[in-house]
Write a protein that holds these residues in place. Sequence first.
Motif, PDB file in Angstrom:
ATOM      1  N   ALA A 170       0.825  -1.208   0.000  1.00 49.44           N
ATOM      2  CA  ALA A 170       0.000   0.000   0.000  1.00 49.44           C
ATOM      3  C   ALA A 170       0.859   1.257   0.000  1.00 49.44           C
ATOM      4  O   ALA A 170       0.505   2.259  -0.640  1.00 49.44           O
ATOM      5  CB  ALA A 170      -0.928  -0.004   1.211  1.00 49.44           C
ATOM      6  N   ARG A 171       1.980   1.223   0.681  1.00 48.64           N
ATOM      7  CA  ARG A 171       2.850   2.396   0.712  1.00 48.64           C
ATOM      8  C   ARG A 171       3.556   2.593  -0.628  1.00 48.64           C
ATOM      9  O   ARG A 171       3.910   3.709  -0.989  1.00 48.64           O
ATOM     10  CB  ARG A 171       3.873   2.255   1.842  1.00 48.64           C
ATOM     11  N   ARG A 172       3.780   1.516  -1.358  1.00 49.46           N
ATOM     12  CA  ARG A 172       4.371   1.635  -2.688  1.00 49.46           C
ATOM     13  C   ARG A 172       3.383   2.248  -3.671  1.00 49.46           C
ATOM     14  O   ARG A 172       3.783   2.923  -4.620  1.00 49.46           O
ATOM     15  CB  ARG A 172       4.801   0.255  -3.201  1.00 49.46           C
ATOM     16  N   PRO A 210      -6.839   2.942  -0.829  1.00 51.60           N
ATOM     17  CA  PRO A 210      -8.269   2.966  -0.476  1.00 51.60           C
ATOM     18  C   PRO A 210      -9.056   1.747  -0.953  1.00 51.60           C
ATOM     19  O   PRO A 210     -10.160   1.499  -0.454  1.00 51.60           O
ATOM     20  CB  PRO A 210      -8.775   4.242  -1.172  1.00 51.60           C
ATOM     21  N   TYR A 211      -8.494   1.006  -1.885  1.00 54.90           N
ATOM     22  CA  TYR A 211      -9.205  -0.148  -2.414  1.00 54.90           C
ATOM     23  C   TYR A 211      -8.830  -1.455  -1.710  1.00 54.90           C
ATOM     24  O   TYR A 211      -9.375  -2.512  -2.046  1.00 54.90           O
ATOM     25  CB  TYR A 211      -8.920  -0.284  -3.917  1.00 54.90           C
ATOM     26  N   LEU A 212      -7.911  -1.387  -0.760  1.00 52.36           N
ATOM     27  CA  LEU A 212      -7.535  -2.574   0.004  1.00 52.36           C
ATOM     28  C   LEU A 212      -8.540  -2.779   1.125  1.00 52.36           C
ATOM     29  O   LEU A 212      -8.686  -1.935   2.013  1.00 52.36           O
ATOM     30  CB  LEU A 212      -6.127  -2.423   0.580  1.00 52.36           C
ATOM     31  N   MET A 213      -9.244  -3.892   1.106  1.00 51.21           N
ATOM     32  CA  MET A 213     -10.277  -4.157   2.103  1.00 51.21           C
ATOM     33  C   MET A 213      -9.703  -4.720   3.405  1.00 51.21           C
ATOM     34  O   MET A 213     -10.190  -4.434   4.489  1.00 51.21           O
ATOM     35  CB  MET A 213     -11.306  -5.150   1.537  1.00 51.21           C
ATOM     36  N   GLY A 217      -8.963  -0.655   7.698  1.00 53.76           N
ATOM     37  CA  GLY A 217      -9.871  -1.128   6.664  1.00 53.76           C
ATOM     38  C   GLY A 217     -11.230  -1.514   7.231  1.00 53.76           C
ATOM     39  O   GLY A 217     -11.459  -1.477   8.435  1.00 53.76           O
ATOM     40  N   PRO A 218     -12.153  -1.909   6.374  1.00 55.99           N
ATOM     41  CA  PRO A 218     -13.495  -2.293   6.845  1.00 55.99           C
ATOM     42  C   PRO A 218     -13.494  -3.599   7.630  1.00 55.99           C
ATOM     43  O   PRO A 218     -14.402  -3.853   8.410  1.00 55.99           O
ATOM     44  CB  PRO A 218     -14.301  -2.423   5.552  1.00 55.99           C
ATOM     45  N   PHE A 219     -12.469  -4.431   7.428  1.00 54.73           N
ATOM     46  CA  PHE A 219     -12.367  -5.690   8.152  1.00 54.73           C
ATOM     47  C   PHE A 219     -11.165  -5.600   9.094  1.00 54.73           C
ATOM     48  O   PHE A 219     -10.090  -6.123   8.816  1.00 54.73           O
ATOM     49  CB  PHE A 219     -12.221  -6.863   7.182  1.00 54.73           C
ATOM     50  N   ALA A 220     -11.358  -4.920  10.205  1.00 57.80           N
ATOM     51  CA  ALA A 220     -10.272  -4.680  11.148  1.00 57.80           C
ATOM     52  C   ALA A 220      -9.749  -6.001  11.701  1.00 57.80           C
ATOM     53  O   ALA A 220     -10.499  -6.967  11.850  1.00 57.80           O
ATOM     54  CB  ALA A 220     -10.755  -3.796  12.294  1.00 57.80           C
ATOM     55  N   PRO A 221      -8.454  -6.063  12.023  1.00 59.69           N
ATOM     56  CA  PRO A 221      -7.888  -7.303  12.556  1.00 59.69           C
ATOM     57  C   PRO A 221      -8.477  -7.649  13.907  1.00 59.69           C
ATOM     58  O   PRO A 221      -8.854  -6.773  14.687  1.00 59.69           O
ATOM     59  CB  PRO A 221      -6.387  -6.979  12.679  1.00 59.69           C
ATOM     60  N   GLU A 222      -8.569  -8.939  14.159  1.00 60.06           N
ATOM     61  CA  GLU A 222      -9.085  -9.397  15.452  1.00 60.06           C
ATOM     62  C   GLU A 222      -8.118  -8.993  16.552  1.00 60.06           C
ATOM     63  O   GLU A 222      -6.927  -9.274  16.473  1.00 60.06           O
ATOM     64  CB  GLU A 222      -9.250 -10.916  15.436  1.00 60.06           C
ATOM     65  N   PRO A 223      -8.592  -8.334  17.604  1.00 64.05           N
ATOM     66  CA  PRO A 223      -7.685  -7.889  18.665  1.00 64.05           C
ATOM     67  C   PRO A 223      -7.170  -9.062  19.491  1.00 64.05           C
ATOM     68  O   PRO A 223      -7.858 -10.062  19.671  1.00 64.05           O
ATOM     69  CB  PRO A 223      -8.559  -6.959  19.508  1.00 64.05           C
TER      70      PRO A 223
END
Length: 226
Positions: A106-108, A114-117, A125-131
């Motif tokens: 994404a940084r490259r 913005p298109y990475l879900m 993102g819309p699918f945040a990592p499980e804490p």
Amino acid sequence: MAEEPDTPLTIALAEYEHLREASRAIDDQTTARFTFFLTVATAATAVSAGMVTTGTPAGAIRPTLLAGLGALVLMLGSAVFARQVELNARGRRYAVAATVLRTYLARRAPDLAPYLMMPTLDDPGPFAPEPFRRHWARDLVGQAGTIGLINSVVVAVAAGAGLAAVAPGWLAAVGAVAALAGAVATHLVVVRRRVAQSARLVGEVLARRTTLHPADDAVHEPFVRE
């Protein structure tokens, strides 16, 4: 003149593919072990129920067979539980590693971000990592937790049956409930400690990678908090 290959991108994509395959292998292994254990436990329960309801075989053979089936389920359950806990920890590490690589990609290409879900270290993102820090009930209903519950029921039944042979029925019931609570708590502690250890390891790794700056943004919290 041919363009020179983008070596960093090639390496990143190859590593991401490796992580994807490794994660898939982890999922396959955990599902296979979980299904196998449930099959064995269900079969043992059915056989035990048949012995109890039909009264066969008669004499001292029946309690011995019931105890043997219980011991088999508990031994297998303990082994599968330990393996599931380890595989889950490995899967969490693979997930964090994939997130770090997505961050690089994404940084490259900022226009693509913005298109990475799926999450990156810069955007959950819309699918945040499980804490890593979560309610104990979530650990209890996972595959390892479910195996722990079945193991705990076997322990409780064994404790209740043992007490019933030498003590009043009410005391056997109380002992079975206490054994169930203690066994569930023990399994849950094992799961949560392994999750906390994974969180510490991930936090230490990200903290050493100064270019990632894991402590500068709340986005990183799911990876570094216990």
